[in-house]
Design a protein around this motif. Structure first.
Motif, PDB file in Angstrom:
ATOM      1  N   PRO A 142       0.814  -1.233   0.000  1.00 55.80           N
ATOM      2  CA  PRO A 142       0.000   0.000   0.000  1.00 55.80           C
ATOM      3  C   PRO A 142       0.836   1.266   0.000  1.00 55.80           C
ATOM      4  O   PRO A 142       0.356   2.332  -0.367  1.00 55.80           O
ATOM      5  CB  PRO A 142      -0.826  -0.128   1.287  1.00 55.80           C
ATOM      6  N   LYS A 143       2.108   1.180   0.414  1.00 54.68           N
ATOM      7  CA  LYS A 143       2.944   2.376   0.445  1.00 54.68           C
ATOM      8  C   LYS A 143       3.448   2.773  -0.938  1.00 54.68           C
ATOM      9  O   LYS A 143       3.747   3.930  -1.186  1.00 54.68           O
ATOM     10  CB  LYS A 143       4.130   2.151   1.387  1.00 54.68           C
ATOM     11  N   THR A 144       3.598   1.794  -1.820  1.00 60.03           N
ATOM     12  CA  THR A 144       4.130   2.086  -3.150  1.00 60.03           C
ATOM     13  C   THR A 144       3.095   1.909  -4.248  1.00 60.03           C
ATOM     14  O   THR A 144       3.376   2.195  -5.406  1.00 60.03           O
ATOM     15  CB  THR A 144       5.338   1.178  -3.437  1.00 60.03           C
ATOM     16  N   ASP A 145       1.926   1.414  -3.916  1.00 53.50           N
ATOM     17  CA  ASP A 145       0.903   1.186  -4.926  1.00 53.50           C
ATOM     18  C   ASP A 145       0.412   2.510  -5.486  1.00 53.50           C
ATOM     19  O   ASP A 145       0.263   3.498  -4.762  1.00 53.50           O
ATOM     20  CB  ASP A 145      -0.264   0.406  -4.316  1.00 53.50           C
ATOM     21  N   LYS A 146       0.163   2.545  -6.776  1.00 51.25           N
ATOM     22  CA  LYS A 146      -0.306   3.756  -7.440  1.00 51.25           C
ATOM     23  C   LYS A 146      -1.550   3.438  -8.252  1.00 51.25           C
ATOM     24  O   LYS A 146      -1.740   2.311  -8.709  1.00 51.25           O
ATOM     25  CB  LYS A 146       0.782   4.329  -8.359  1.00 51.25           C
ATOM     26  N   VAL A 147      -2.384   4.436  -8.410  1.00 54.58           N
ATOM     27  CA  VAL A 147      -3.598   4.281  -9.204  1.00 54.58           C
ATOM     28  C   VAL A 147      -3.592   5.333 -10.297  1.00 54.58           C
ATOM     29  O   VAL A 147      -2.914   6.359 -10.202  1.00 54.58           O
ATOM     30  CB  VAL A 147      -4.867   4.419  -8.331  1.00 54.58           C
ATOM     31  N   HIS A 148      -4.357   5.093 -11.339  1.00 48.75           N
ATOM     32  CA  HIS A 148      -4.431   6.021 -12.456  1.00 48.75           C
ATOM     33  C   HIS A 148      -5.295   7.232 -12.090  1.00 48.75           C
ATOM     34  O   HIS A 148      -6.219   7.149 -11.274  1.00 48.75           O
ATOM     35  CB  HIS A 148      -5.008   5.322 -13.685  1.00 48.75           C
ATOM     36  N   THR A 149      -4.962   8.349 -12.720  1.00 47.05           N
ATOM     37  CA  THR A 149      -5.753   9.557 -12.495  1.00 47.05           C
ATOM     38  C   THR A 149      -7.201   9.344 -12.904  1.00 47.05           C
ATOM     39  O   THR A 149      -8.125   9.774 -12.212  1.00 47.05           O
ATOM     40  CB  THR A 149      -5.143  10.725 -13.283  1.00 47.05           C
ATOM     41  N   TRP A 150      -7.371   8.684 -14.049  1.00 45.14           N
ATOM     42  CA  TRP A 150      -8.727   8.333 -14.495  1.00 45.14           C
ATOM     43  C   TRP A 150      -8.956   6.842 -14.250  1.00 45.14           C
ATOM     44  O   TRP A 150      -8.116   6.026 -14.626  1.00 45.14           O
ATOM     45  CB  TRP A 150      -8.894   8.653 -15.985  1.00 45.14           C
ATOM     46  N   PRO A 151     -10.018   6.462 -13.567  1.00 41.76           N
ATOM     47  CA  PRO A 151     -11.130   7.317 -13.130  1.00 41.76           C
ATOM     48  C   PRO A 151     -11.057   7.732 -11.661  1.00 41.76           C
ATOM     49  O   PRO A 151     -11.932   8.438 -11.175  1.00 41.76           O
ATOM     50  CB  PRO A 151     -12.329   6.398 -13.341  1.00 41.76           C
ATOM     51  N   HIS A 152     -10.031   7.283 -10.939  1.00 44.08           N
ATOM     52  CA  HIS A 152     -10.054   7.410  -9.484  1.00 44.08           C
ATOM     53  C   HIS A 152     -10.036   8.874  -9.033  1.00 44.08           C
ATOM     54  O   HIS A 152     -10.910   9.315  -8.284  1.00 44.08           O
ATOM     55  CB  HIS A 152      -8.870   6.647  -8.889  1.00 44.08           C
ATOM     56  N   LEU A 153      -9.037   9.651  -9.473  1.00 40.40           N
ATOM     57  CA  LEU A 153      -8.936  11.040  -9.036  1.00 40.40           C
ATOM     58  C   LEU A 153     -10.006  11.910  -9.686  1.00 40.40           C
ATOM     59  O   LEU A 153     -10.662  12.716  -9.016  1.00 40.40           O
ATOM     60  CB  LEU A 153      -7.545  11.588  -9.356  1.00 40.40           C
ATOM     61  N   VAL A 154     -10.186  11.749 -10.993  1.00 45.55           N
ATOM     62  CA  VAL A 154     -11.149  12.585 -11.710  1.00 45.55           C
ATOM     63  C   VAL A 154     -12.557  12.366 -11.171  1.00 45.55           C
ATOM     64  O   VAL A 154     -13.343  13.311 -11.041  1.00 45.55           O
ATOM     65  CB  VAL A 154     -11.090  12.289 -13.220  1.00 45.55           C
ATOM     66  N   ARG A 155     -12.881  11.139 -10.839  1.00 42.23           N
ATOM     67  CA  ARG A 155     -14.216  10.852 -10.304  1.00 42.23           C
ATOM     68  C   ARG A 155     -14.435  11.568  -8.973  1.00 42.23           C
ATOM     69  O   ARG A 155     -15.486  12.182  -8.750  1.00 42.23           O
ATOM     70  CB  ARG A 155     -14.376   9.344 -10.128  1.00 42.23           C
ATOM     71  N   ALA A 156     -13.431  11.522  -8.091  1.00 43.34           N
ATOM     72  CA  ALA A 156     -13.565  12.203  -6.799  1.00 43.34           C
ATOM     73  C   ALA A 156     -13.660  13.714  -6.983  1.00 43.34           C
ATOM     74  O   ALA A 156     -14.472  14.385  -6.323  1.00 43.34           O
ATOM     75  CB  ALA A 156     -12.378  11.849  -5.904  1.00 43.34           C
ATOM     76  N   GLU A 157     -12.843  14.272  -7.884  1.00 47.57           N
ATOM     77  CA  GLU A 157     -12.895  15.719  -8.117  1.00 47.57           C
ATOM     78  C   GLU A 157     -14.223  16.129  -8.745  1.00 47.57           C
ATOM     79  O   GLU A 157     -14.759  17.201  -8.435  1.00 47.57           O
ATOM     80  CB  GLU A 157     -11.726  16.136  -9.009  1.00 47.57           C
ATOM     81  N   PHE A 158     -14.752  15.296  -9.629  1.00 47.86           N
ATOM     82  CA  PHE A 158     -16.039  15.612 -10.251  1.00 47.86           C
ATOM     83  C   PHE A 158     -17.156  15.631  -9.218  1.00 47.86           C
ATOM     84  O   PHE A 158     -18.014  16.527  -9.225  1.00 47.86           O
ATOM     85  CB  PHE A 158     -16.352  14.595 -11.346  1.00 47.86           C
ATOM     86  N   ILE A 159     -17.143  14.665  -8.312  1.00 50.18           N
ATOM     87  CA  ILE A 159     -18.175  14.622  -7.273  1.00 50.18           C
ATOM     88  C   ILE A 159     -18.061  15.843  -6.358  1.00 50.18           C
ATOM     89  O   ILE A 159     -19.074  16.467  -6.003  1.00 50.18           O
ATOM     90  CB  ILE A 159     -18.056  13.314  -6.465  1.00 50.18           C
ATOM     91  N   CYS A 160     -16.834  16.212  -5.983  1.00 53.97           N
ATOM     92  CA  CYS A 160     -16.645  17.402  -5.143  1.00 53.97           C
ATOM     93  C   CYS A 160     -17.125  18.658  -5.857  1.00 53.97           C
ATOM     94  O   CYS A 160     -17.815  19.504  -5.271  1.00 53.97           O
ATOM     95  CB  CYS A 160     -15.173  17.545  -4.763  1.00 53.97           C
ATOM     96  N   GLY A 161     -16.765  18.785  -7.137  1.00 54.61           N
ATOM     97  CA  GLY A 161     -17.222  19.942  -7.906  1.00 54.61           C
ATOM     98  C   GLY A 161     -18.731  19.984  -8.040  1.00 54.61           C
ATOM     99  O   GLY A 161     -19.348  21.058  -7.983  1.00 54.61           O
ATOM    100  N   LEU A 162     -19.345  18.825  -8.199  1.00 51.38           N
ATOM    101  CA  LEU A 162     -20.802  18.760  -8.316  1.00 51.38           C
ATOM    102  C   LEU A 162     -21.474  19.184  -7.015  1.00 51.38           C
ATOM    103  O   LEU A 162     -22.471  19.926  -7.026  1.00 51.38           O
ATOM    104  CB  LEU A 162     -21.218  17.342  -8.697  1.00 51.38           C
ATOM    105  N   LEU A 163     -20.930  18.745  -5.887  1.00 55.84           N
ATOM    106  CA  LEU A 163     -21.493  19.136  -4.594  1.00 55.84           C
ATOM    107  C   LEU A 163     -21.362  20.640  -4.364  1.00 55.84           C
ATOM    108  O   LEU A 163     -22.283  21.287  -3.848  1.00 55.84           O
ATOM    109  CB  LEU A 163     -20.799  18.362  -3.471  1.00 55.84           C
TER     110      LEU A 163
END
Length: 262
Positions: free
Chosen positions: A12-33
């Protein structure tokens, strides 16, 4: 079990995830709220257009656009040259210097509080606690005559606030009975010395901590000096605000010979 069936172990310390959809989805939900919140707020709050501008009638209070109200609120506590020129310039210069004085490589590409406590705390305090709060005060709590009104109070244009703001030397003279502090020239020396001691505290901190702190050793005296100067200047704003709110202190030191007050 065959090697192909061996489950993959993910650190878990070195694992990475892609910007899409993980980050973009969270930012979209925050922007929508945020959009929904602003939309509901716009339905509940009246914001009618006023009459055309009349040069013979000055509105009370005269307010700058909301994004400049932080500067206008600072005029309550500082002279125009300080609130309108020096402090905004230091904010801009300080933001420009961040890439050169921030030597902590941690936090690049991921969010972390544990590894960047000082940087994040400074930003949150300077931006949210100071700048945003000044804008909120200017928008919602400053009424006619630039007087302070609580949210439940009606903006009365006839409100008169009897405040007698005094300089720090007069306050100390009344408090201690030392009348020589009332002398402007004498206090100019003491006042400038007091301000110098305030900034010199950074040098004392460096002398006491630099040999024991690996972070300060990596930072170096030049970067530390710049960081300390910007930090102490930022902290001067809430200190001056507290002095005004509690003791009606107008200036720490006044230099009438050069028309400069601090």
């Amino acid at each position: 079990m065959a090697d192909s069936e061996t489950p993959e172990v993910i650190d878990p310390k070195t694992d990475k995830v892609h910007t899409w959809p993980h980050l973009v989805r969270a930012e979209f939900i925050c922007g929508l709220l945020i959009f929904i919140g602003l939309f509901v707020w716009s339905l509940l709050l009246d914001a009618p257009l006023e009459e055309p501008a009349d040069p013979t009638k000055t509105p009370n209070p005269s307010k700058a656009p909301w994004y400049f109200l932080g500067l206008q609120e600072m005029l309550v506590y500082f002279d125009p040259w300080m609130a309108g020129v020096v402090l905004p310039s230091l904010i801009i210069v300080g933001l420009m210097l961040i890439p050169y004085i921030d030597i902590n490589p941690k936090g690049n590409g991921y969010y972390t509080w544990k590894e960047r406590k000082f940087a994040i705390a400074n930003f949150c305090f300077g931006f949210l606690v100071l700048w945003v709060s000044l804008i909120i005060v200017g928008v919602f709590l400053r009424g006619p005559g630039w007087n302070f009104f609580a949210p439940w109070q009606e903006w009365d244009p006839h409100k008169v606030v009897a405040l007698t703001n005094i300089d720090l030397n007069i306050f100390l003279a009344d408090l201690t009975g030392l009348d020589f502090l009332r002398n402007t020239a004498i206090w100019a020396v003491f006042g400038l010395g007091l301000i110098g001691a305030y900034y010199f505290s950074a040098v004392i901190y460096w002398k006491l901590k630099s040999k024991k702190s690996k972070f300060l050793q990596e930072l170096g005296p030049v970067r530390f000096g710049i960081t300390a100067f910007l930090f102490l200047t930022m902290m001067a704003l809430p200190i001056k605000m507290i002095l005004r709110w509690t003791f009606n202190i107008k200036y720490v030191v006044a230099l009438p010979w050069i028309n400069m007050n601090i």
